[in-house]
Write a protein that holds these residues in place. Structure first.
Motif, PDB file in Angstrom:
ATOM      1  N   THR A   1       7.752   7.827 -16.146  1.00  0.00           N
ATOM      2  CA  THR A   1       6.575   7.179 -15.562  1.00  0.00           C
ATOM      3  C   THR A   1       5.908   8.138 -14.584  1.00  0.00           C
ATOM      4  O   THR A   1       6.582   8.825 -13.824  1.00  0.00           O
ATOM      5  CB  THR A   1       6.963   5.880 -14.833  1.00  0.00           C
ATOM      6  OG1 THR A   1       7.557   4.980 -15.758  1.00  0.00           O
ATOM      7  CG2 THR A   1       5.751   5.209 -14.200  1.00  0.00           C
ATOM      8  N   SER A   2       4.584   8.171 -14.609  1.00  0.00           N
ATOM      9  CA  SER A   2       3.814   9.004 -13.684  1.00  0.00           C
ATOM     10  C   SER A   2       2.805   8.131 -12.951  1.00  0.00           C
ATOM     11  O   SER A   2       2.325   7.132 -13.489  1.00  0.00           O
ATOM     12  CB  SER A   2       3.071  10.121 -14.429  1.00  0.00           C
ATOM     13  OG  SER A   2       3.979  10.972 -15.099  1.00  0.00           O
TER      14      SER A   2
ATOM     15  N   VAL B   1       7.580   9.867 -11.326  1.00  0.00           N
ATOM     16  CA  VAL B   1       8.597   8.914 -10.885  1.00  0.00           C
ATOM     17  C   VAL B   1       9.977   9.402 -11.331  1.00  0.00           C
ATOM     18  O   VAL B   1      10.158   9.847 -12.463  1.00  0.00           O
ATOM     19  CB  VAL B   1       8.318   7.516 -11.472  1.00  0.00           C
ATOM     20  CG1 VAL B   1       9.457   6.554 -11.177  1.00  0.00           C
ATOM     21  CG2 VAL B   1       6.999   6.975 -10.919  1.00  0.00           C
ATOM     22  N   GLU B   2      10.943   9.322 -10.435  1.00  0.00           N
ATOM     23  CA  GLU B   2      12.305   9.729 -10.776  1.00  0.00           C
ATOM     24  C   GLU B   2      12.932   8.730 -11.742  1.00  0.00           C
ATOM     25  O   GLU B   2      12.737   7.527 -11.624  1.00  0.00           O
ATOM     26  CB  GLU B   2      13.158   9.847  -9.508  1.00  0.00           C
ATOM     27  CG  GLU B   2      12.755  10.989  -8.591  1.00  0.00           C
ATOM     28  CD  GLU B   2      13.726  11.158  -7.431  1.00  0.00           C
ATOM     29  OE1 GLU B   2      14.797  10.521  -7.477  1.00  0.00           O
ATOM     30  OE2 GLU B   2      13.407  11.927  -6.506  1.00  0.00           O
TER      31      GLU B   2
ATOM     32  N   GLY C   1       8.951   5.285  -4.606  1.00  0.00           N
ATOM     33  CA  GLY C   1       8.748   6.623  -4.049  1.00  0.00           C
ATOM     34  C   GLY C   1       7.336   7.129  -4.249  1.00  0.00           C
ATOM     35  O   GLY C   1       6.658   7.538  -3.289  1.00  0.00           O
ATOM     36  N   CYS C   2       6.854   7.103  -5.490  1.00  0.00           N
ATOM     37  CA  CYS C   2       5.493   7.582  -5.771  1.00  0.00           C
ATOM     38  C   CYS C   2       4.440   6.659  -5.158  1.00  0.00           C
ATOM     39  O   CYS C   2       3.392   7.122  -4.694  1.00  0.00           O
ATOM     40  CB  CYS C   2       5.279   7.694  -7.282  1.00  0.00           C
ATOM     41  SG  CYS C   2       6.025   9.180  -8.019  1.00  0.00           S
ATOM     42  N   LEU C   3       4.723   5.355  -5.143  1.00  0.00           N
ATOM     43  CA  LEU C   3       3.771   4.428  -4.512  1.00  0.00           C
ATOM     44  C   LEU C   3       3.611   4.752  -3.038  1.00  0.00           C
ATOM     45  O   LEU C   3       2.498   4.716  -2.498  1.00  0.00           O
ATOM     46  CB  LEU C   3       4.245   2.991  -4.708  1.00  0.00           C
ATOM     47  CG  LEU C   3       3.383   1.907  -4.058  1.00  0.00           C
ATOM     48  CD1 LEU C   3       1.960   1.956  -4.594  1.00  0.00           C
ATOM     49  CD2 LEU C   3       4.001   0.528  -4.295  1.00  0.00           C
TER      50      LEU C   3
ATOM     51  N   ALA D   1       0.248   6.806   1.458  1.00  0.00           N
ATOM     52  CA  ALA D   1       0.091   7.749   2.562  1.00  0.00           C
ATOM     53  C   ALA D   1      -1.178   8.575   2.412  1.00  0.00           C
ATOM     54  O   ALA D   1      -1.794   8.980   3.406  1.00  0.00           O
ATOM     55  CB  ALA D   1       1.314   8.668   2.641  1.00  0.00           C
ATOM     56  N   LEU D   2      -1.576   8.826   1.182  1.00  0.00           N
ATOM     57  CA  LEU D   2      -2.786   9.628   0.929  1.00  0.00           C
ATOM     58  C   LEU D   2      -4.065   8.823   1.186  1.00  0.00           C
ATOM     59  O   LEU D   2      -5.025   9.328   1.762  1.00  0.00           O
ATOM     60  CB  LEU D   2      -2.768  10.140  -0.514  1.00  0.00           C
ATOM     61  CG  LEU D   2      -4.031  10.866  -0.984  1.00  0.00           C
ATOM     62  CD1 LEU D   2      -4.155  12.231  -0.307  1.00  0.00           C
ATOM     63  CD2 LEU D   2      -4.024  11.033  -2.504  1.00  0.00           C
ATOM     64  N   ILE D   3      -4.075   7.577   0.758  1.00  0.00           N
ATOM     65  CA  ILE D   3      -5.274   6.742   0.864  1.00  0.00           C
ATOM     66  C   ILE D   3      -5.370   6.172   2.279  1.00  0.00           C
ATOM     67  O   ILE D   3      -4.399   5.598   2.785  1.00  0.00           O
ATOM     68  CB  ILE D   3      -5.221   5.597  -0.162  1.00  0.00           C
ATOM     69  CG1 ILE D   3      -5.111   6.170  -1.584  1.00  0.00           C
ATOM     70  CG2 ILE D   3      -6.443   4.696  -0.045  1.00  0.00           C
ATOM     71  CD1 ILE D   3      -4.818   5.123  -2.631  1.00  0.00           C
ATOM     72  N   PRO D   4      -6.518   6.307   2.960  1.00  0.00           N
ATOM     73  CA  PRO D   4      -6.662   5.745   4.314  1.00  0.00           C
ATOM     74  C   PRO D   4      -6.339   4.245   4.333  1.00  0.00           C
ATOM     75  O   PRO D   4      -6.701   3.513   3.411  1.00  0.00           O
ATOM     76  CB  PRO D   4      -8.141   6.002   4.641  1.00  0.00           C
ATOM     77  CG  PRO D   4      -8.533   7.166   3.785  1.00  0.00           C
ATOM     78  CD  PRO D   4      -7.743   7.020   2.521  1.00  0.00           C
TER      79      PRO D   4
END
Length: 498
Positions: free
Chosen positions: A54-55, A80-81, A101-103, A108-111
């Motif tokens: 999954t990506s 995704v791991e 993890g990826c979420l 963190a990236l999106i304000p």
């Protein structure tokens, strides 16, 4: 002593000119600020839940869209791991947990101020399509677990669903044409649409399915293979078809199972000689593991408790013959408009981009520089004939897929040439790429582009109305200022003459 009336008129006109001029200056500054401020940015999150992994991708686009569609760019890609979500049949909850993890990286990236307005979607592809065929209850449990985790996030969760093969192919086609600038392009200070003749076809191969999508030279005769959509003010109609069980992983399973079935009735039933594995390769596996997928069918009742010993023979000719058995080339009533397994397909035309497992296999074989078909064929055959000990020594850190590159390379050649109908001449039209313009090629960006057509823009028409009103008022105040200055000058002249 009262001032003469001419002096009073002069001072009044001069004051009016000053007030009018200052008002005009304020309006100009306000409009300039509006023009120079960056457009509000929107974000979107898409999970690609494939059969083997999954990506997550984060996309962004200006709120004032171009011709009703967002001008989207990739802001983040996260792997995704763990395996694909269809592998978590025994522990569905872990399928959802694996996404955290990826979420977290995306959030963190999106304000934070943008979280509530950020749409998020998870699309599962052929791995989950197969699981749904095999056990719809297990597939439902996994989707429920995934939805449970994602719905707790602060963004706008749009759902988790299993994509149809047609959507997967069509969205992949949108992606590649968008990143190449063939749907919309910024030129000479404005957005323009290139000619339709420049559009390219898409060749995608995952672990469980493979897709072909392109604009044919004539009408599409089978509506089930047609996808239509509207992007940037233009309508598109393409041919697209997805072949379930013809992805790389399922092909390898079917290939090995087919070779095993031939041997199971022989005196050496536990030994399978595999022409697509390098000579000197040997492995032992359980027979039951071959028949876990709905893509693999047993021709007769089998004792699934026994083990198989697989030995490689490194025979590319025999490997191609075994691969051809995976196709049904004799079921086409009209070969000119048919690929294989009786599936309608118009003749391929124009340039194509081949990505995902097409790219991974040919990248490993150093065949992504548009080499002629003869070079590609020779390279794959020579690799297949190399002994396993030499192959292992040459690629010490790539053992996981190492034994399968021979079969994958010959499978790609067979699929493209005998399946889809490419020739030695049209082979030159295929480019093997996995990125373009710094963006990963796949269905997710195409999905987000299509999605932005449903997300309201930042009201660009209202901006234009406000802009028109501001500049109209500015012109009025310019005229008033000039009139006041001219009037004041005239009064001052008469005053001096007196």
């Amino acid at each position: 002593m009262a001032r003469p009336w001419k002096e009073r008129v002069f001072m009044a006109l001069l004051g009016a000119a000053t007030v009018s001029g200052l008002t005009m200056l304020v309006l100009v500054l306000v409009e300039a600020t509006n023009v120079l401020l960056p457009a509000d940015t929107k974000f979107g999150i898409v999970f690609d839940a494939g059969s083997s992994h999954t990506s997550l991708f984060v996309y962004q686009w200006p709120a004032d869209k171009a011709k009703d569609t967002g001008v989207v760019s990739q802001a983040l890609a996260c792997q995704v791991e763990g395996p694909g979500i269809s592998s978590y049949t025994s522990d569905p909850a872990q399928a959802g947990e694996s996404l955290r993890g990826c979420l977290g990286e995306a959030l963190a990236l999106i304000p934070k101020a943008k979280h509530r307005g950020t749409p998020m979607f998870l699309g599962a592809t052929a791995g989950m399509r197969l699981l749904r065929q095999k056990n719809s209850s297990q597939a439902g449990d996994i989707l429920a677990a995934v939805s449970g985790v994602l719905s707790q996030s602060p963004v706008d969760f749009w759902g988790a669903e299993v994509l149809s093969g047609r959507d997967e192919g069509a969205f992949g086609w949108i992606t590649i044409n968008y990143v190449l600038g063939l749907l919309i392009k910024y030129s000479s200070g404005e957005w323009t649409q290139p000619a339709e003749e420049t559009l390219v076809g898409a060749l995608d191969m995952g672990g469980a399915s493979t897709q072909i999508s392109f604009v044919p030279g004539g009408p599409i005769l089978d509506e089930s293979t047609q996808a239509t959509f509207r992007l940037y003010g233009a309508n598109y109609s393409i041919y697209t078809h997805s072949y379930l069980c013809f992805g790389r992983d399922q092909m390898l399973q079917r290939l090995l199972a087919g070779l095993a079935q031939v041997r199971l009735s022989s005196p050496t039933a536990g030994l399978v000689r595999h022409p697509c594995y390098h000579s000197g390769y040997q492995a032992t596996l359980s027979l039951a593991s071959l028949y876990e997928s709905p893509c693999v069918h047993a021709a007769a009742p089998l004792n699934l408790t026994q083990n198989l010993t697989v030995e490689g023979t490194g025979s590319p000719g025999a490997c191609v013959a075994a691969i051809r058995e995976l196709f049904n080339f004799s079921s086409c009533k009209a070969p000119a408009d048919c690929a294989f397994d009786g599936v309608y397909q118009p003749p391929v035309q124009g340039p194509f981009y081949a990505f995902s497992n097409f790219y991974y296999t040919f990248s490993f074989l150093n065949l992504t520089s548009r080499q002629p078909l003869g070079t590609a064929n020779t390279t794959v055959w020579e690799f297949c004939q190399r002994p396993w000990r030499l192959v292992e020594a040459s690629y010490p850190e790539q053992e996981h897929w190492l034994r399968d590159h021979c079969a994958s390379g010959l499978y790609i050649l067979t699929l493209l040439l005998e399946g889809y109908g490419f020739s030695a001449e049209t082979w030159a039209n295929i480019q093997f790429q996995n990125q373009a313009g710094g963006t990963d090629i796949g269905w997710t960006l195409g999905y987000m582009l299509n999605l932005t057509g449903m997300i309201p823009a930042k009201a660009p028409a209202q901006w234009r109305a406000q802009s028109y009103g501001v500049w109209t008022a500015g012109v009025v105040f310019v005229v008033l200022t000039l009139a006041a200055i001219v009037g004041a000058a005239a009064v001052h002249l008469f005053w001096v003459q007196d």
